[in-house]
Design a protein around this motif. Structure first.
Motif, PDB file in Angstrom:
ATOM      1  N   GLU A 107       0.828  -1.204   0.000  1.00 23.08           N
ATOM      2  CA  GLU A 107       0.000   0.000   0.000  1.00 23.08           C
ATOM      3  C   GLU A 107       0.862   1.254   0.000  1.00 23.08           C
ATOM      4  OE1 GLU A 107      -3.236   2.196  -0.441  1.00 23.08           O
ATOM      5  OE2 GLU A 107      -3.215  -0.002  -0.445  1.00 23.08           O
ATOM      6  N   SER A 108       1.966   1.220   0.769  1.00 22.43           N
ATOM      7  CA  SER A 108       2.853   2.385   0.841  1.00 22.43           C
ATOM      8  C   SER A 108       3.498   2.676  -0.508  1.00 22.43           C
ATOM      9  CB  SER A 108       3.936   2.139   1.900  1.00 22.43           C
ATOM     10  OG  SER A 108       4.892   3.179   1.896  1.00 22.43           O
ATOM     11  N   VAL A 109       4.037   1.622  -1.161  1.00 19.18           N
ATOM     12  CA  VAL A 109       4.696   1.818  -2.458  1.00 19.18           C
ATOM     13  C   VAL A 109       3.674   2.240  -3.509  1.00 19.18           C
ATOM     14  CG1 VAL A 109       6.062   0.712  -4.255  1.00 19.18           C
ATOM     15  CG2 VAL A 109       6.488   0.140  -1.860  1.00 19.18           C
ATOM     16  N   LYS A 110       2.491   1.667  -3.436  1.00 15.44           N
ATOM     17  CA  LYS A 110       1.434   2.014  -4.381  1.00 15.44           C
ATOM     18  C   LYS A 110       1.037   3.482  -4.238  1.00 15.44           C
ATOM     19  CE  LYS A 110      -3.136   0.450  -5.934  1.00 15.44           C
ATOM     20  NZ  LYS A 110      -4.248  -0.510  -5.678  1.00 15.44           N
ATOM     21  N   SER A 111       0.988   3.968  -2.992  1.00 15.01           N
ATOM     22  CA  SER A 111       0.606   5.364  -2.759  1.00 15.01           C
ATOM     23  C   SER A 111       1.648   6.332  -3.298  1.00 15.01           C
ATOM     24  CB  SER A 111       0.396   5.608  -1.264  1.00 15.01           C
ATOM     25  OG  SER A 111       1.625   5.513  -0.552  1.00 15.01           O
ATOM     26  N   GLN A 112       2.901   5.830  -3.451  1.00 16.97           N
ATOM     27  CA  GLN A 112       3.963   6.663  -4.021  1.00 16.97           C
ATOM     28  C   GLN A 112       3.982   6.578  -5.545  1.00 16.97           C
ATOM     29  OE1 GLN A 112       7.835   5.864  -2.070  1.00 16.97           O
ATOM     30  NE2 GLN A 112       6.703   4.947  -0.356  1.00 16.97           N
ATOM     31  N   ASP A 113       3.036   5.783  -6.095  1.00 15.28           N
ATOM     32  CA  ASP A 113       2.927   5.588  -7.542  1.00 15.28           C
ATOM     33  C   ASP A 113       4.212   4.993  -8.122  1.00 15.28           C
ATOM     34  OD1 ASP A 113       1.425   5.608  -9.845  1.00 15.28           O
ATOM     35  OD2 ASP A 113       2.158   7.568 -10.500  1.00 15.28           O
ATOM     36  N   LYS A 114       4.821   4.044  -7.355  1.00 14.81           N
ATOM     37  CA  LYS A 114       6.069   3.426  -7.794  1.00 14.81           C
ATOM     38  C   LYS A 114       5.963   1.909  -7.883  1.00 14.81           C
ATOM     39  CE  LYS A 114       8.975   7.056  -5.761  1.00 14.81           C
ATOM     40  NZ  LYS A 114      10.023   7.369  -4.753  1.00 14.81           N
ATOM     41  N   LEU A 115       4.753   1.383  -7.745  1.00 13.50           N
ATOM     42  CA  LEU A 115       4.576  -0.067  -7.724  1.00 13.50           C
ATOM     43  C   LEU A 115       4.519  -0.636  -9.136  1.00 13.50           C
ATOM     44  CD1 LEU A 115       4.209  -2.502  -5.843  1.00 13.50           C
ATOM     45  CD2 LEU A 115       1.730  -2.191  -6.045  1.00 13.50           C
ATOM     46  N   THR A 116       5.589  -1.275  -9.548  1.00 15.13           N
ATOM     47  CA  THR A 116       5.631  -1.945 -10.851  1.00 15.13           C
ATOM     48  C   THR A 116       5.256  -3.411 -10.679  1.00 15.13           C
ATOM     49  OG1 THR A 116       7.952  -2.573 -10.615  1.00 15.13           O
ATOM     50  CG2 THR A 116       7.483  -0.392 -11.572  1.00 15.13           C
ATOM     51  N   ASP A 117       4.994  -4.091 -11.788  1.00 20.60           N
ATOM     52  CA  ASP A 117       4.663  -5.514 -11.712  1.00 20.60           C
ATOM     53  C   ASP A 117       5.818  -6.306 -11.118  1.00 20.60           C
ATOM     54  OD1 ASP A 117       2.220  -4.989 -12.781  1.00 20.60           O
ATOM     55  OD2 ASP A 117       2.751  -5.600 -14.837  1.00 20.60           O
ATOM     56  N   GLU A 118       7.038  -5.975 -11.527  1.00 23.21           N
ATOM     57  CA  GLU A 118       8.210  -6.688 -11.027  1.00 23.21           C
ATOM     58  C   GLU A 118       8.394  -6.467  -9.533  1.00 23.21           C
ATOM     59  OE1 GLU A 118      13.054  -6.991 -11.795  1.00 23.21           O
ATOM     60  OE2 GLU A 118      11.811  -5.678 -13.063  1.00 23.21           O
ATOM     61  N   LEU A 119       8.224  -5.209  -9.097  1.00 17.12           N
ATOM     62  CA  LEU A 119       8.361  -4.904  -7.671  1.00 17.12           C
ATOM     63  C   LEU A 119       7.275  -5.616  -6.861  1.00 17.12           C
ATOM     64  CD1 LEU A 119       9.661  -3.405  -5.340  1.00 17.12           C
ATOM     65  CD2 LEU A 119       8.290  -1.376  -5.939  1.00 17.12           C
ATOM     66  N   ALA A 120       6.070  -5.617  -7.376  1.00 13.01           N
ATOM     67  CA  ALA A 120       4.966  -6.295  -6.681  1.00 13.01           C
ATOM     68  C   ALA A 120       5.272  -7.784  -6.511  1.00 13.01           C
ATOM     69  CB  ALA A 120       3.663  -6.095  -7.446  1.00 13.01           C
TER      70      ALA A 120
END
Length: 774
Positions: free
Chosen positions: A76-89
């Motif tokens: 949720e934190s990374v997603k809120s920073q708009d930095k969540l890629t498929d690879e990172l997820a």
């Protein structure tokens, strides 16, 4: 794979089970079932998982659920920073440990303002990227183009680029993982004395200049060094060998940057990688491995304590016999208490056979009086100060008994925790009119009758069979020891009509509140006639009844099965088995041969499978059997009463009082436990002392070393007689000394826990405080 399936798969691997078994156990735990109940009465559901597997399952379940909660927070934190890629997820979802998860999250964690942040603010990130992207470019020439008011020269620009790249490296999860693995294999733990602390820290002298592989440091040694560091005596460092390991570590960092031989950019990055390792990553790795070493040492120490506690709790009971308990003391006298077969206090007394009164005749007369009046069958003598003198007094008293009075058996009993119990709120409530010192004598008498029933009244940490227990995670230690007590109590079973509230509190499904309610109901309404009467106890509902009923026993009640471990829910199956024998239930329980012609499989159905039916057969064959061993006690050698009486080569009998990672401590009746080093436990290689001995075992030992000034006793159980004292010392030079022993007692009470005795040798002295005294 969903969250629950992933957790089940991971736990199944850990405990060598199938995911479906884990799912079933998790469901039962979530419904409020206890580990003892599931292990004993839900074998069909779990596929026969035992209590050890279930304890591990419960621990891992808690950890993995915390991991999943943290995973969700990070996503949720990374997603809120708009930095969540498929690879990172995918990386976040596939992380299997908390440390791995935190490594991945590191670049996205909100952070304070750093040198790298300042360098970015000064516009130097393009410089860092430029050096990384084109190794043929001269970094100095490129840096010259970034000189500004805030970046006055080339050196400042390159330092800023270095800080940016170093921060990226310190947040690279893959690199951190590789370095951690490298360090685990190659790191050395180094301990160095702090200048000027040599005299103050003499007890830690083994660690003034010590170096050993991090992976090989045993629990007890790690804890000793950590204690020395906490006391400011030594400094600790964890690092690879400076000549060979450090360059390899720097090389791993350089590999993360793909450093080659392409030009000046590669040369600069190689130097920069070495700097990053020395200044940043080596410290990170040291902190991480220090934490891992501490956690590993804590876990091993907790396991040692748990195993010793289990052995002590499940020690052989002397049984329902009248006992005279003696708590030895010199100036303040020997405290005496007589308890009947049920543990009820019949009489108390204080004897003064030693200085200053020296009333030996009066003491013997008092012992005779108690034996005659109360038909004393056993005399329990606490093993503290004046124990052997008191034992000799009792032996003389028994020899002088008038004809016609049966001679009782004298037994030396560990008084570990007796003083703690005596001063407790529980003891004050149980014996409001008894002096604190006399309560100790009662405890000593009762623990001979039934160690489990009496020791559950004492906080497990005070029983004194641990290894550095004060240094480990106290919350984790308490949880582990409470589990041991719960498993021991439920393995033995509890007499519903005689058990104390503290003992009942450890029965599956009860706890302190319901245990008090059970005792209150019993006091008001008389003994329970059958198990189902438990449902009349205030606040004890169907769920609690389900959990506790099978572990409670009612002797000579209206329902014979109530005296067994057969659960009330399975009484129907038991009666079918009995009916097939064609005899009365009591006849079958008295003559188990009647069951031999029956096939357990014939009585299994969808509700009660073959494992439960086999348990019922076993219980009908030996109803209410006690899993504890038969009672046996060590016979101390006459004339050997203090350490000064010992000679090398003596063969003595003693009782194992404590088992540590480096050996076993044995009480041979001289007020100072001797150590059988792990190398002296058997004529073969022994990795774990628990393979050979356990707390409470009666063993024969040979004295191999006597060091009176330092109160050290070396013992051997090897058939070849063991090594000489000199050889034993040589073998122990890489391990702990063995100066632990009983605390000195003053005025009949245990003295406060002392600091390490500086007269002890190195770690042996550290063990004095590290291991809980008895």
């Amino acid at each position: 794979m969903d969250t629950n399936a992933r957790i089940a798969q991971l736990i199944a691997t850990d405990i060598s089970a199938q995911p479906r078994q884990v799912d079933a156990a998790v469901k039962l735990l979530d419904e409020g079932s206890t580990v003892p109940f599931i292990a004993r009465y839900r074998k069909e559901a779990t596929g026969g998982l035992d209590d050890s597997q279930l304890r591990t399952l419960a621990d891992r379940l808690s950890y993995l659920r915390e991991l999943e909660a943290r995973r969700a927070t990070i996503l949720e934190s990374v997603k809120s920073q708009d930095k969540l890629t498929d690879e990172l997820a995918r990386s976040i979802v596939n992380a299997t440990t908390k440390s791995e998860l935190e490594d991945i999250y590191l670049p996205y964690r909100p952070k304070r303002r750093t040198k790298a942040t300042i360098a970015k603010e000064n516009g130097l990130e393009p410089l860092a990227d430029g050096i990384l992207n084109d190794r043929s470019v001269d970094p100095e020439a490129l840096a010259a183009t970034f000189i500004t008011e805030n970046v006055p020269d080339v050196k400042t620009a390159l330092n800023g680029a270095r800080d940016i790249i170093a921060e990226r490296l310190s947040e690279d999860a893959t690199l951190l993982g590789r370095l951690r693995d490298f360090m685990r294999a190659e790191a050395w733990l180094t301990s160095s004395v702090v200048a000027g602390k040599e005299a103050e820290g003499a007890k830690f002298q083994d660690y003034f200049d010590k170096r050993e592989k991090w992976a090989d440091v045993p629990s007890h040694r790690a804890l000793a060094m950590l204690r020395a560091a906490n006391e400011g005596i030594v400094t600790l460092d964890i690092a690879p060998d400076p000549e060979t390991g450090a360059p390899r570590a720097a090389g791993i960092v350089a590999q993360a940057l793909n450093v080659g031989q392409g030009g000046k950019g590669d040369d600069w990055l190689r130097t920069m990688a070495g700097w990053t390792w020395r200044i940043k990553l080596s410290l990170t790795m040291m902190v991480d491995l220090m934490g891992e070493m501490r956690a590993r040492a804590h876990e091993e120490a907790i396991q040692v304590f748990a195993r010793n506690l289990k052995d002590l709790l499940l020690a052989a009971p002397a049984g329902a016999k009248s006992v005279l308990g003696l708590d030895p003391g010199i100036r303040t006298g020997v405290k005496a208490a007589v308890v009947d077969a049920t543990g009820k206090v019949l009489a108390t007394d204080t004897l003064y056979p030693f200085q200053p009164k020296n009333d030996v005749n009066g003491a013997i007369a008092a012992i005779h009086r108690h034996i005659a009046q109360h038909n004393v069958a056993l005399i329990a003598i606490g093993n503290g100060t004046a124990s052997r003198e008191t034992e000799r007094l009792v032996a003389d008293a028994i020899k002088l008994l008038p004809k016609g009075i049966p001679a009782p058996t004298k037994v030396v009993v560990s008084e570990a925790g007796a003083s703690v119990y005596s001063a407790s709120e529980l003891a004050a409530k149980e014996f409001p009119d008894l002096d604190v010192s006399l309560r100790g004598a009662v405890s000593i008498a009762r623990r001979l009758q039934d160690p489990l029933a009496e020791l559950v009244k004492i906080e497990p940490k005070a029983i004194g069979v641990g290894q550095y227990q004060h240094d480990v995670d106290q919350s984790r230690l308490t949880k582990a020891l409470d589990a041991v007590v719960e498993d021991a109590v439920n393995a033995v079973g509890v007499d519903l009509n005689t058990a104390s509230a503290p003992l009942l509190a450890h029965v599956s499904g009860l706890g302190p509140v319901l245990a008090e309610a059970v005792v209150a109901h019993r006091d008001s309404n008389g003994p329970f006639k059958d198990r189902k009467s438990l449902l009349k106890v205030a606040r004890l509902g169907p769920k609690a009844f389900e959990q506790c009923a099978g572990f409670l026993r009612i002797r000579d009640g209206e329902e014979p099965l109530d005296a067994s471990s057969v659960h009330p829910e399975a009484y129907g199956v038991a009666r079918k088995i009995v009916a097939a024998c064609g005899r009365d239930l009591r006849d079958v329980m008295k003559d188990p041969a009647l069951l031999k012609r029956l096939n357990p499989a014939d009585f299994a159905d969808d509700t009660f499978g073959l494992p439960t039916v086999r348990d019922i057969f076993g219980e009908l064959e030996k109803p209410g059997r006690d899993p504890r061993p038969s009672f046996k006690t060590a016979q101390f050698t006459d004339g050997v009463e203090t350490i000064n009486d010992l000679r090398e080569g003596m063969v003595l009998e003693g009782t194992v009082t404590n088992v540590a990672a480096f050996g076993a401590f044995v009480d041979i009746g001289v007020h100072q436990d001797g150590l059988v080093h792990v190398s002296q436990l058997a004529d073969r290689f022994v990795k774990d002392p628990h393979e050979v001995v356990k707390t409470g075992d009666v063993v024969k030992v040979r004295v191999t070393e006597v060091d009176v000034p330092r109160k050290r006793i070396g013992l051997s159980m090897r058939k070849d007689g063991g090594t000489s004292a000199k050889e034993a010392r040589t073998e122990r030079s890489a391990g702990p000394s063995h100066g632990t022993g009983r605390p000195q007692r003053h005025n009949g009470k245990s003295a406060p826990k002392p600091k390490q005795d500086n007269s002890q040798g190195a770690l042996g002295a550290a063990l004095l405080e590290a291991m809980k005294k008895r």
